[in-house]
Design a protein around this motif. Structure first.
Motif, PDB file in Angstrom:
ATOM      1  N   SER A 136      -1.045  18.137   0.594  1.00 45.86           N
ATOM      2  CA  SER A 136      -2.143  19.098   0.524  1.00 45.86           C
ATOM      3  C   SER A 136      -1.743  20.520   0.923  1.00 45.86           C
ATOM      4  CB  SER A 136      -3.264  18.624   1.450  1.00 45.86           C
ATOM      5  OG  SER A 136      -4.240  19.628   1.565  1.00 45.86           O
TER       6      SER A 136
ATOM      7  N   PHE B 141       3.179   9.638  -5.653  1.00 44.88           N
ATOM      8  CA  PHE B 141       3.778  10.927  -5.269  1.00 44.88           C
ATOM      9  C   PHE B 141       5.130  11.155  -5.957  1.00 44.88           C
ATOM     10  CE2 PHE B 141       0.667  10.637  -1.737  1.00 44.88           C
ATOM     11  CZ  PHE B 141       0.083  11.892  -1.898  1.00 44.88           C
TER      12      PHE B 141
ATOM     13  N   LEU C 245      -3.199   4.218   8.941  1.00 45.77           N
ATOM     14  CA  LEU C 245      -4.290   4.417   9.919  1.00 45.77           C
ATOM     15  C   LEU C 245      -5.236   3.228   9.981  1.00 45.77           C
ATOM     16  CD1 LEU C 245      -5.022   8.196   9.312  1.00 45.77           C
ATOM     17  CD2 LEU C 245      -3.856   7.147  11.265  1.00 45.77           C
TER      18      LEU C 245
ATOM     19  N   LYS D 294       0.845  -1.209   0.000  1.00 45.49           N
ATOM     20  CA  LYS D 294       0.000   0.000   0.000  1.00 45.49           C
ATOM     21  C   LYS D 294       0.877   1.253   0.000  1.00 45.49           C
ATOM     22  CE  LYS D 294      -3.020  -0.451   3.400  1.00 45.49           C
ATOM     23  NZ  LYS D 294      -4.163  -0.209   4.252  1.00 45.49           N
TER      24      LYS D 294
ATOM     25  N   ARG E 246      -9.418  14.485   4.861  1.00 44.55           N
ATOM     26  CA  ARG E 246     -10.041  14.653   3.542  1.00 44.55           C
ATOM     27  C   ARG E 246      -9.527  13.536   2.648  1.00 44.55           C
ATOM     28  NH1 ARG E 246      -8.413  16.859  -1.439  1.00 44.55           N
ATOM     29  NH2 ARG E 246     -10.186  17.304  -2.790  1.00 44.55           N
ATOM     30  N   ALA E 247     -10.452  12.659   2.263  1.00 46.43           N
ATOM     31  CA  ALA E 247     -10.166  11.633   1.245  1.00 46.43           C
ATOM     32  C   ALA E 247      -9.131  10.608   1.684  1.00 46.43           C
ATOM     33  CB  ALA E 247      -9.760  12.298  -0.064  1.00 46.43           C
TER      34      ALA E 247
ATOM     35  N   PHE F  60     -10.370   4.993   1.764  1.00 48.01           N
ATOM     36  CA  PHE F  60      -9.500   3.959   1.178  1.00 48.01           C
ATOM     37  C   PHE F  60      -9.408   2.704   2.055  1.00 48.01           C
ATOM     38  CE2 PHE F  60      -7.843   7.748  -1.014  1.00 48.01           C
ATOM     39  CZ  PHE F  60      -7.998   7.301  -2.322  1.00 48.01           C
TER      40      PHE F  60
HETATM   41  C1  LIG Z   1      -6.605  11.110  -2.051  1.00 46.57           C
HETATM   42  S1  LIG Z   1      -5.184  11.504  -1.182  1.00 46.57           S
HETATM   43  C2  LIG Z   1      -5.711  12.900  -0.172  1.00 46.57           C
HETATM   44  C3  LIG Z   1      -4.551  13.695   0.340  1.00 46.57           C
HETATM   45  C4  LIG Z   1      -4.956  14.907   1.187  1.00 46.57           C
HETATM   46  N1  LIG Z   1      -5.725  14.530   2.349  1.00 46.57           N
HETATM   47  C5  LIG Z   1      -5.686  15.912   0.343  1.00 46.57           C
HETATM   48  O1  LIG Z   1      -6.864  16.183   0.613  1.00 46.57           O
HETATM   49  O2  LIG Z   1      -5.080  16.456  -0.592  1.00 46.57           O
HETATM   50  C6  LIG Z   1      -5.112  10.198   0.019  1.00 46.57           C
HETATM   51  C7  LIG Z   1      -3.938  10.313   0.959  1.00 46.57           C
HETATM   52  O3  LIG Z   1      -4.065   9.353   2.000  1.00 46.57           O
HETATM   53  C8  LIG Z   1      -2.870   8.635   2.162  1.00 46.57           C
HETATM   54  N2  LIG Z   1      -3.266   7.307   2.660  1.00 46.57           N
HETATM   55  C9  LIG Z   1      -3.882   6.329   1.985  1.00 46.57           C
HETATM   56  N3  LIG Z   1      -4.129   5.285   2.785  1.00 46.57           N
HETATM   57  C10 LIG Z   1      -3.685   5.631   4.022  1.00 46.57           C
HETATM   58  C11 LIG Z   1      -3.645   4.976   5.272  1.00 46.57           C
HETATM   59  N4  LIG Z   1      -4.140   3.735   5.412  1.00 46.57           N
HETATM   60  N5  LIG Z   1      -3.107   5.607   6.334  1.00 46.57           N
HETATM   61  C12 LIG Z   1      -2.592   6.876   6.190  1.00 46.57           C
HETATM   62  N6  LIG Z   1      -2.589   7.534   5.022  1.00 46.57           N
HETATM   63  C13 LIG Z   1      -3.126   6.932   3.948  1.00 46.57           C
HETATM   64  C14 LIG Z   1      -2.232   8.641   0.787  1.00 46.57           C
HETATM   65  O4  LIG Z   1      -0.845   8.426   0.800  1.00 46.57           O
HETATM   66  C15 LIG Z   1      -2.602  10.031   0.294  1.00 46.57           C
HETATM   67  O5  LIG Z   1      -1.673  10.998   0.724  1.00 46.57           O
END
Ligand SMILES: C[S@@+](CC[C@H](N)C(=O)[O-])C[C@H]1O[C@@H](n2cnc3c(N)ncnc32)[C@H](O)[C@@H]1O
Length: 211
Positions: free
Chosen positions: A57, A16, A99, A8, A119-120, A124
């Protein structure tokens, strides 16, 4: 990290490494939607904010201006590296952690925060186990009287992002998963238009932890 975690992380690191910010499907030049929700959270220089999956972000740059203490999380070491170089701010702390796994494993559980901002990211997490760990992490961290802002793909939203399936949310599901100790303050359906001019419906919801 386990193999699953490593793959992951590798997925996000590759993204990135390969793309500029403006080429990311979730890139927001203007973070005013999130900031408008945060106006209700009384952020001050003595607040501690947790930025879940912050990526690169621009919201982080905005929040630095509040002088609050920032704990910046991501599963991607690459994102954290890029962000820390850009910010060059000694007050920020960086937490490289998935997380979907408990803070118990390999991380000092002792910190608390006034505001948890996502946010977002939550969307996942797909398995019940990952989602449960996420909410346990949140509940062990957010202070009584503190706030949680969740902004995730809504039930009207896309089913995939960044090449991954997502779990879409309703305000009701967020409330159920947070439990009765969290009171809904404000929520909104918001359609984000991404850099490729595609509409991405989100649900934004701000909750307050009861005293
Ligand atoms: C869609 S991007 C959103 C980034 C940011 N929050 C924004 O709004 O621009 C998702 C982010 O979550 C991180 N991510 C994905 N799964 C995660 C996890 N299980 N724990 C922590 N971070 C995670 C990714 O690396 C990425 O930076």
């Amino acid at each position: 990290m386990s193999d699953t975690n490593e793959s992951k992380q590798a997925h996000w690191d590759t993204i990135f490494s390969a793309k500029q910010d403006a080429e990311l499907g979730w890139f927001e030049d203007d973070c005013s939607q999130t900031l408008s929700f945060l106006k209700n959270t009384a952020i001050s220089a003595s607040s501690t904010l947790f930025l879940a999956g912050a990526g690169t972000s621009k919201l982080v740059d905005e929040l630095i201006n509040t002088d609050a203490n920032l704990i910046i999380n991501d599963i991607s070491a690459k994102a954290l590296e890029q962000l820390s170089q850009r910010l060059n701010n000694t007050k920020c702390q960086y937490l490289h952690h998935d997380l979907g796994h408990s803070f118990d494993k390999g991380f000092d559980k002792g910190f608390t925060v006034d505001v948890w901002i996502d946010r977002a990211v939550l969307h996942f997490l797909l398995t019940e186990k990952q989602i449960t760990h996420y909410f346990e992490n949140l509940k062990s961290t957010v202070k009584c009287g503190g706030y949680v802002l969740l902004a995730e793909f809504s039930n009207a939203g896309a089913t995939h992002c960044a090449g991954l399936a997502v779990h879409r949310y309703s305000e009701n599901e967020m409330q159920v998963r947070l439990g009765d100790n969290f009171e809904l303050i404000n929520s909104k359906q918001y359609t984000f238009v991404n850099p490729f001019k595609q509409e991405r419906p989100y649900i934004y919801a701000l909750f307050k932890r009861r005293q």
